[in-house]
Design a protein around this motif. Sequence first.
Motif, mmCIF file in Angstrom:
data_model
loop_
_atom_site.group_PDB
_atom_site.id
_atom_site.type_symbol
_atom_site.label_atom_id
_atom_site.label_comp_id
_atom_site.label_asym_id
_atom_site.label_seq_id
_atom_site.Cartn_x
_atom_site.Cartn_y
_atom_site.Cartn_z
ATOM 1 N N ASP A 125 42.131 32.561 41.979
ATOM 2 C CA ASP A 125 42.853 31.356 42.397
ATOM 3 C C ASP A 125 42.399 30.170 41.546
ATOM 4 O O ASP A 125 41.491 30.281 40.722
ATOM 5 N N VAL A 167 42.970 43.609 39.857
ATOM 6 C CA VAL A 167 44.427 43.705 39.944
ATOM 7 C C VAL A 167 44.824 45.176 39.958
ATOM 8 O O VAL A 167 44.043 46.067 39.635
ATOM 9 N N ARG A 168 46.078 45.425 40.318
ATOM 10 C CA ARG A 168 46.539 46.788 40.560
ATOM 11 C C ARG A 168 46.441 47.686 39.319
ATOM 12 O O ARG A 168 46.220 48.882 39.422
ATOM 13 N N GLY A 217 43.154 37.356 33.805
ATOM 14 C CA GLY A 217 44.209 37.691 34.764
ATOM 15 C C GLY A 217 44.723 39.111 34.628
ATOM 16 O O GLY A 217 45.379 39.633 35.536
ATOM 17 N N SER A 256 35.371 37.226 45.574
ATOM 18 C CA SER A 256 36.466 38.150 45.850
ATOM 19 C C SER A 256 37.259 37.818 47.108
ATOM 20 O O SER A 256 38.398 38.249 47.252
ATOM 21 N N GLU A 268 38.352 40.271 42.956
ATOM 22 C CA GLU A 268 39.279 41.327 43.362
ATOM 23 C C GLU A 268 40.046 41.811 42.132
ATOM 24 O O GLU A 268 40.601 41.019 41.380
ATOM 25 N N LYS A 275 42.110 39.073 40.118
ATOM 26 C CA LYS A 275 42.866 38.006 40.778
ATOM 27 C C LYS A 275 41.976 36.766 40.862
ATOM 28 O O LYS A 275 40.810 36.858 41.246
ATOM 29 N N THR A 308 36.887 45.707 44.062
ATOM 30 C CA THR A 308 36.438 44.547 43.278
ATOM 31 C C THR A 308 35.946 45.006 41.913
ATOM 32 O O THR A 308 35.686 46.190 41.691
#
Length: 204
Positions: free
Chosen positions: A82, A104-105, A76, A186, A102, A80, A118
Amino acid sequence: MAKIIEIHPQNPQNRLVRQVIDELHKGAVIAYPTDSGYALGAALGNKNGLERIRKIRHLSKHHDFTLMMRDLSHIGEYAKLDNNAFRLLKKILPGAYTFILEGVRDVPKRLLHDKKKTIGLRISHHGVVQALLNELNEPLMSVSLILEGYEFYDIDDVREAVEKHVDVIIDDGYCPPEPTTVIDLSDGSIEIIRQGAGDTSLIV
């Protein structure tokens, strides 16, 4: 000239693993065995190492690097995920799969695909990889060792091609190239981009 460090694939010697980690902390680029053939790797913050690997492989700035991770516990921090994707990864990893997720920032832009943002993630079951990542405590930036005109089955093949371009080569014997299965998660769906060593029957 690269240092050659011989590490047992099933019972990696701690002393030798720590030698490799020391080199990675100093900025080394390594050639190391995985469950899908040899790869090139550098520590996560090693920008110079990233550029050196690009030169060795003749890669464009758009080529995705993979993060080789020890396990799912820190995923994590980089991607990202789910619940469905996490369940799938938990079911089939470790193994010869690369997952496109994808980013993360907070992930450094140099590691992300230019347009799609990605990132590729791997968790290998190879004993040497696991030993390195246990000691390193962070992912390795990694790409497969693929060079036109060469096939990499063992240490002699690797030495011939990259001994003058990397700092450490890990020898664990015979390590034939067999590409990972690449799966793109992604956009929330499951898309198999490349069928490789990883069994896709486990994915349904």
